[in-house]
Design a protein around this motif. Structure first.
Motif, PDB file in Angstrom:
ATOM      1  N   ILE A 178       0.825  -1.215   0.000  1.00  0.00           N
ATOM      2  CA  ILE A 178       0.000   0.000   0.000  1.00  0.00           C
ATOM      3  C   ILE A 178       0.857   1.262   0.000  1.00  0.00           C
ATOM      4  O   ILE A 178       0.328   2.363   0.138  1.00  0.00           O
ATOM      5  CB  ILE A 178      -1.008   0.032   1.176  1.00  0.00           C
ATOM      6  CG1 ILE A 178      -0.289   0.011   2.535  1.00  0.00           C
ATOM      7  CG2 ILE A 178      -2.011  -1.106   1.066  1.00  0.00           C
ATOM      8  CD1 ILE A 178      -1.191   0.449   3.684  1.00  0.00           C
TER       9      ILE A 178
ATOM     10  N   ARG B 222      -0.551   4.603  10.512  1.00  0.00           N
ATOM     11  CA  ARG B 222      -0.498   5.655   9.492  1.00  0.00           C
ATOM     12  C   ARG B 222      -1.420   6.811   9.858  1.00  0.00           C
ATOM     13  O   ARG B 222      -2.391   6.645  10.592  1.00  0.00           O
ATOM     14  CB  ARG B 222      -0.945   5.083   8.121  1.00  0.00           C
ATOM     15  CG  ARG B 222      -0.005   4.071   7.510  1.00  0.00           C
ATOM     16  CD  ARG B 222       1.224   4.745   6.929  1.00  0.00           C
ATOM     17  NE  ARG B 222       0.903   5.603   5.793  1.00  0.00           N
ATOM     18  CZ  ARG B 222       0.909   5.210   4.531  1.00  0.00           C
ATOM     19  NH1 ARG B 222       1.218   3.964   4.229  1.00  0.00           N
ATOM     20  NH2 ARG B 222       0.647   6.058   3.555  1.00  0.00           N
TER      21      ARG B 222
ATOM     22  N   VAL C 248      -3.617  10.155   8.066  1.00  0.00           N
ATOM     23  CA  VAL C 248      -4.131  10.741   6.823  1.00  0.00           C
ATOM     24  C   VAL C 248      -4.427  12.220   7.047  1.00  0.00           C
ATOM     25  O   VAL C 248      -4.814  12.629   8.147  1.00  0.00           O
ATOM     26  CB  VAL C 248      -5.405  10.014   6.308  1.00  0.00           C
ATOM     27  CG1 VAL C 248      -5.054   8.608   5.847  1.00  0.00           C
ATOM     28  CG2 VAL C 248      -6.489   9.968   7.371  1.00  0.00           C
ATOM     29  N   THR C 249      -4.228  13.005   6.004  1.00  0.00           N
ATOM     30  CA  THR C 249      -4.414  14.449   6.096  1.00  0.00           C
ATOM     31  C   THR C 249      -5.894  14.800   5.994  1.00  0.00           C
ATOM     32  O   THR C 249      -6.562  14.371   5.059  1.00  0.00           O
ATOM     33  CB  THR C 249      -3.649  15.152   4.959  1.00  0.00           C
ATOM     34  OG1 THR C 249      -2.279  14.796   5.062  1.00  0.00           O
ATOM     35  CG2 THR C 249      -3.798  16.660   5.033  1.00  0.00           C
TER      36      THR C 249
ATOM     37  N   MET D  88      -5.157   6.810  10.979  1.00  0.00           N
ATOM     38  CA  MET D  88      -5.994   6.075  10.025  1.00  0.00           C
ATOM     39  C   MET D  88      -6.644   4.884  10.739  1.00  0.00           C
ATOM     40  O   MET D  88      -5.939   4.057  11.321  1.00  0.00           O
ATOM     41  CB  MET D  88      -5.122   5.597   8.859  1.00  0.00           C
ATOM     42  CG  MET D  88      -5.895   5.009   7.719  1.00  0.00           C
ATOM     43  SD  MET D  88      -4.857   4.886   6.229  1.00  0.00           S
ATOM     44  CE  MET D  88      -3.873   3.467   6.628  1.00  0.00           C
TER      45      MET D  88
ATOM     46  N   LEU E 292      -8.996   1.412   4.713  1.00  0.00           N
ATOM     47  CA  LEU E 292      -8.868   1.067   3.298  1.00  0.00           C
ATOM     48  C   LEU E 292     -10.000   0.159   2.831  1.00  0.00           C
ATOM     49  O   LEU E 292     -10.452   0.256   1.694  1.00  0.00           O
ATOM     50  CB  LEU E 292      -7.512   0.407   3.029  1.00  0.00           C
ATOM     51  CG  LEU E 292      -6.319   1.361   3.156  1.00  0.00           C
ATOM     52  CD1 LEU E 292      -5.009   0.605   3.007  1.00  0.00           C
ATOM     53  CD2 LEU E 292      -6.398   2.457   2.100  1.00  0.00           C
TER      54      LEU E 292
ATOM     55  N   ALA F 231      -2.795   7.866  -3.523  1.00  0.00           N
ATOM     56  CA  ALA F 231      -2.438   8.015  -2.107  1.00  0.00           C
ATOM     57  C   ALA F 231      -2.340   6.597  -1.522  1.00  0.00           C
ATOM     58  O   ALA F 231      -1.320   6.159  -1.010  1.00  0.00           O
ATOM     59  CB  ALA F 231      -3.496   8.811  -1.374  1.00  0.00           C
ATOM     60  N   PHE F 232      -3.480   5.893  -1.630  1.00  0.00           N
ATOM     61  CA  PHE F 232      -3.589   4.467  -1.334  1.00  0.00           C
ATOM     62  C   PHE F 232      -4.173   3.827  -2.584  1.00  0.00           C
ATOM     63  O   PHE F 232      -4.711   4.538  -3.440  1.00  0.00           O
ATOM     64  CB  PHE F 232      -4.511   4.240  -0.129  1.00  0.00           C
ATOM     65  CG  PHE F 232      -3.963   4.846   1.130  1.00  0.00           C
ATOM     66  CD1 PHE F 232      -2.970   4.199   1.845  1.00  0.00           C
ATOM     67  CD2 PHE F 232      -4.424   6.074   1.582  1.00  0.00           C
ATOM     68  CE1 PHE F 232      -2.440   4.769   3.000  1.00  0.00           C
ATOM     69  CE2 PHE F 232      -3.904   6.650   2.734  1.00  0.00           C
ATOM     70  CZ  PHE F 232      -2.908   5.989   3.443  1.00  0.00           C
ATOM     71  N   PRO F 233      -4.082   2.503  -2.712  1.00  0.00           N
ATOM     72  CA  PRO F 233      -4.609   1.895  -3.939  1.00  0.00           C
ATOM     73  C   PRO F 233      -6.054   2.325  -4.217  1.00  0.00           C
ATOM     74  O   PRO F 233      -6.927   2.188  -3.367  1.00  0.00           O
ATOM     75  CB  PRO F 233      -4.504   0.388  -3.640  1.00  0.00           C
ATOM     76  CG  PRO F 233      -3.340   0.290  -2.695  1.00  0.00           C
ATOM     77  CD  PRO F 233      -3.449   1.514  -1.823  1.00  0.00           C
TER      78      PRO F 233
ATOM     79  N   TYR G 198      -7.161   5.454  -4.761  1.00  0.00           N
ATOM     80  CA  TYR G 198      -7.543   6.802  -4.324  1.00  0.00           C
ATOM     81  C   TYR G 198      -6.461   7.826  -4.647  1.00  0.00           C
ATOM     82  O   TYR G 198      -5.270   7.527  -4.587  1.00  0.00           O
ATOM     83  CB  TYR G 198      -7.869   6.792  -2.824  1.00  0.00           C
ATOM     84  CG  TYR G 198      -9.087   5.949  -2.569  1.00  0.00           C
ATOM     85  CD1 TYR G 198     -10.367   6.477  -2.715  1.00  0.00           C
ATOM     86  CD2 TYR G 198      -8.954   4.594  -2.255  1.00  0.00           C
ATOM     87  CE1 TYR G 198     -11.490   5.689  -2.534  1.00  0.00           C
ATOM     88  CE2 TYR G 198     -10.076   3.790  -2.075  1.00  0.00           C
ATOM     89  CZ  TYR G 198     -11.338   4.346  -2.218  1.00  0.00           C
ATOM     90  OH  TYR G 198     -12.452   3.562  -2.063  1.00  0.00           O
TER      91      TYR G 198
ATOM     92  N   TYR H  43      -9.827  18.012   3.153  1.00  0.00           N
ATOM     93  CA  TYR H  43     -10.117  16.741   2.481  1.00  0.00           C
ATOM     94  C   TYR H  43     -11.308  16.111   3.198  1.00  0.00           C
ATOM     95  O   TYR H  43     -11.181  15.654   4.328  1.00  0.00           O
ATOM     96  CB  TYR H  43      -8.889  15.826   2.544  1.00  0.00           C
ATOM     97  CG  TYR H  43      -7.687  16.423   1.838  1.00  0.00           C
ATOM     98  CD1 TYR H  43      -7.526  16.277   0.461  1.00  0.00           C
ATOM     99  CD2 TYR H  43      -6.720  17.150   2.526  1.00  0.00           C
ATOM    100  CE1 TYR H  43      -6.444  16.843  -0.205  1.00  0.00           C
ATOM    101  CE2 TYR H  43      -5.633  17.721   1.874  1.00  0.00           C
ATOM    102  CZ  TYR H  43      -5.504  17.561   0.512  1.00  0.00           C
ATOM    103  OH  TYR H  43      -4.432  18.123  -0.144  1.00  0.00           O
TER     104      TYR H  43
END
Lengths: 157, 157
Positions: free
Chosen positions: A14, A92, A94-95, A149, A154, B51-53, B55, B102
């Motif tokens: 990823i 992780r 995320v923004t 995250m 995901l 960013a990630f798979p 996305y 976001y």
């Protein structure tokens, strides 16, 4: 942790972020390291990363601040929790919001230096401040609000 | 103006912006058009803009908002002053600050739609608000503070 970048712990399958994923061969692959209480990334813009002839476009600067911000958050989480850095222990970030002030034009012929600091840290949220310098002169300042995250992030999307 | 993008009027020799310059063959070359009171740009992310798979990475979204913002400012300046659009009459705008929220992950398999509105307009400054949507769903909101570029901006830097 000083010799390895936090992005080296992002699981390879990823780690596809265009800004900082080691598995994205098209991307910038920035690396975030500790230097004292600050984190540092360095990046050499390509000749075509222009805004105007000779100067870096703002979108690249925003991208670098974003990835250096989330990398700093993940690094600080390792540090604060005392976890040994590993892909398994990595959490992780995320923004959720990104702010950039462009304080001077950024010349393109220098390695850009990004320096990050944790401005605020709560259980699931960190605010990271980042400066960008070229040839020793600060050209941009940014702030990244990053959330931890969720484990199912995901799969939920 | 409805059939031509404002970026088509950026003089070719300095139209090298990675985000919106028609002379940058490596870049995104976004185009900003009027649709009623709003400006619109559309952009298809590449498969590696991840960013990630699956996305889109946030740095691309920030870049597009930035260029759509300054394009909107230049377009609105034409409209407000009643000037006939041309490369000679064009007044460019530069970003002094950029903010992005976001609000949801942005899926990569859709054309992104950016919509801009003038939120504030003073003599040398415009504030442009921008939304980003994919498949009809809003995934990001941004604000660009843009200043009119002084005539000697490029020679002074």
């Amino acid at each position: 942790m000083s010799q390895e970048a936090v992005q080296d712990y992002y699981p390879g399958d990823i780690a596809v972020c265009y800004g900082c994923g080691k598995s994205n061969r098209h991307g910038h692959q920035i690396k975030t390291y500790w230097e004292g209480d600050e984190t540092v990334s360095r990046f050499q813009p390509q000749p075509y990363h222009t805004a105007f002839p000779g100067y870096v476009y703002g979108g690249l600067i925003a991208s670098l601040i974003d990835c250096h911000g989330t990398g700093t958050a993940a690094s600080a989480n390792f540090r604060d929790t005392g976890m040994l850095p590993s892909s398994e222990s990595l959490e992780r970030y995320v923004t959720v919001s990104l702010h950039v002030d462009y304080v001077a034009p950024t010349p393109i012929n220098f390695v850009l230096e990004l320096r990050g600091r944790v401005k605020e840290s709560k259980e699931h949220k960190m605010v990271i401040s980042v400066t960008v310098s070229a040839d020793g002169k600060e050209t941009a300042r940014g702030e990244v609000v990053a959330l931890k995250m969720p484990e199912n992030f995901l799969s939920k999307k």
